[in-house]
Design an enzyme around this catalytic site. Sequence first.
Site, PDB file in Angstrom:
ATOM      1  N   CYS A 252     -13.049 -50.095  48.741  1.00 39.21           N
ATOM      2  CA  CYS A 252     -12.651 -48.803  48.250  1.00 39.21           C
ATOM      3  C   CYS A 252     -13.776 -47.737  48.091  1.00 39.21           C
ATOM      4  CB  CYS A 252     -11.929 -48.577  47.058  1.00 39.21           C
ATOM      5  SG  CYS A 252     -12.590 -49.396  45.376  1.00 39.21           S
ATOM      6  N   CYS A 430      20.296 -47.067  30.738  1.00 44.76           N
ATOM      7  CA  CYS A 430      20.767 -45.963  31.320  1.00 44.76           C
ATOM      8  C   CYS A 430      21.207 -46.214  32.827  1.00 44.76           C
ATOM      9  CB  CYS A 430      19.623 -44.898  31.515  1.00 44.76           C
ATOM     10  SG  CYS A 430      18.058 -45.368  32.506  1.00 44.76           S
TER      11      CYS A 430
END
EC number: 2.3.2.31
Length: 464
Positions: A252, A430
């Site tokens: 990276c 939920c």
Amino acid sequence: MIVFVRFNSSYGFPVEVDSDTSILQLKEVVAKRQGVPADQLRVIFAGKELPNHLTVQNCDLEQQSIVHIVQRPRRRSHETNASGGDEPQSTSEGSIWESRSLTRVDLSSHTLPVDSVGLAVILDTDSKRDSEAARGPVKPTYNSFFIYCKGPCHKVQPGKLRVQCGTCKQATLTLAQGPSCWDDVLIPNRMSGECQSPDCPGTRAEFFFKCGAHPTSDKDTSVALNLITSNRRSIPCIACTDVRSPVLVFQCNHRHVICLDCFHLYCVTRLNDRQFVHDAQLGYSLPCVAGCPNSLIKELHHFRILGEEQYTRYQQYGAEECVLQMGGVLCPRPGCGAGLLPEQGQRKVTCEGGNGLGCGFVFCRDCKEAYHEGDCDSLLEPSGATSQAYRVDKRAAEQARWEEASKETIKKTTKPCPRCNVPIEKNGGCMHMKCPQPQCKLEWCWNCGCEWNRACMGDHWFDV
């Protein structure tokens, strides 16, 4: 110590030498054994012709090293000198040979570009390193290369860089110049030289690696793990913050460093969650542990660090993911999981058992249940009774179904993902759902079946 000599790329034999034995003395021993003039012999090791004045120790020859000795007529003086051959050489010329030898090559600085952020200190670009180089070449006290030894070590080990002729496959090629970066070593046909074997016109160099932890034969080769390097600058591991060596350096922008133990744990964790990334070009891989973009590991042999058992799982999961990416399916029967590639739109799929891999199970491509006629939803619907003489009360029949309660519960607590149709169970909580499939991961609303949005959040986030 013993070195093995291969004469004219044919048979090999052991020669006993001391660490201070010169190359000239080695030639004389071989010349006497073979009955040839010593001044016609050339000693080839690690891509270079060894000059007479160097000793076995100077050439980095170790116990049971293999050297090639070829008999070729002496060439013109300028050619002989250029190759470091029979003519006497000064100490400075010997130092030039040492600096160009494959045993002294260090490509670790090319693991990290000069403009890398955060870990550029691992580069050998500081004044201290420059001052050391100015004093002349010395054999590194650290390991420049690492490989995974499949046997007998079965682990990451220091590696030895070697080169052979691309034509005759013998280690008798002398390089025109040494490699300066990993691309020179890993990309075929980038480097050239001259094969010293009789009657071989080869000029293409082929590099390979051997395990440095034990004696090896000509055929014992290993794959280089080019992201692993010695941690000479004591960079802490990004995961455990310990200073360990060797380390793996992700490609990276920040070149994050991770120790091999933490890399193993990172891989096993992602493997258990099936969170590896399937890339069309690279295959089944992982990015930097910090989630950096464009950081997928390109050399998949790094995952050998997982060990044999986990690496087998890695290969299996990778093959399964490849099948799914190609539009195939996996056999849903427990204990099978064979990869299948049915025709587009084909709903009835048979796990063929003729090849010794399939189990023969016939299933529906859409719902992954045993094959059935009609819509998949009809499996959960009460099937109508056929006309018969004996009649029962419809209401009583509905109440007397043993499995109907379970099916009704499944209907109420399980819904298919709107994108991939994988059944997902809702156990309280939920309405915000997330598909667990790595290739999907859709966030959707249990109530309205659409992708999760602010309207769902405001209207029925906690509907019961």
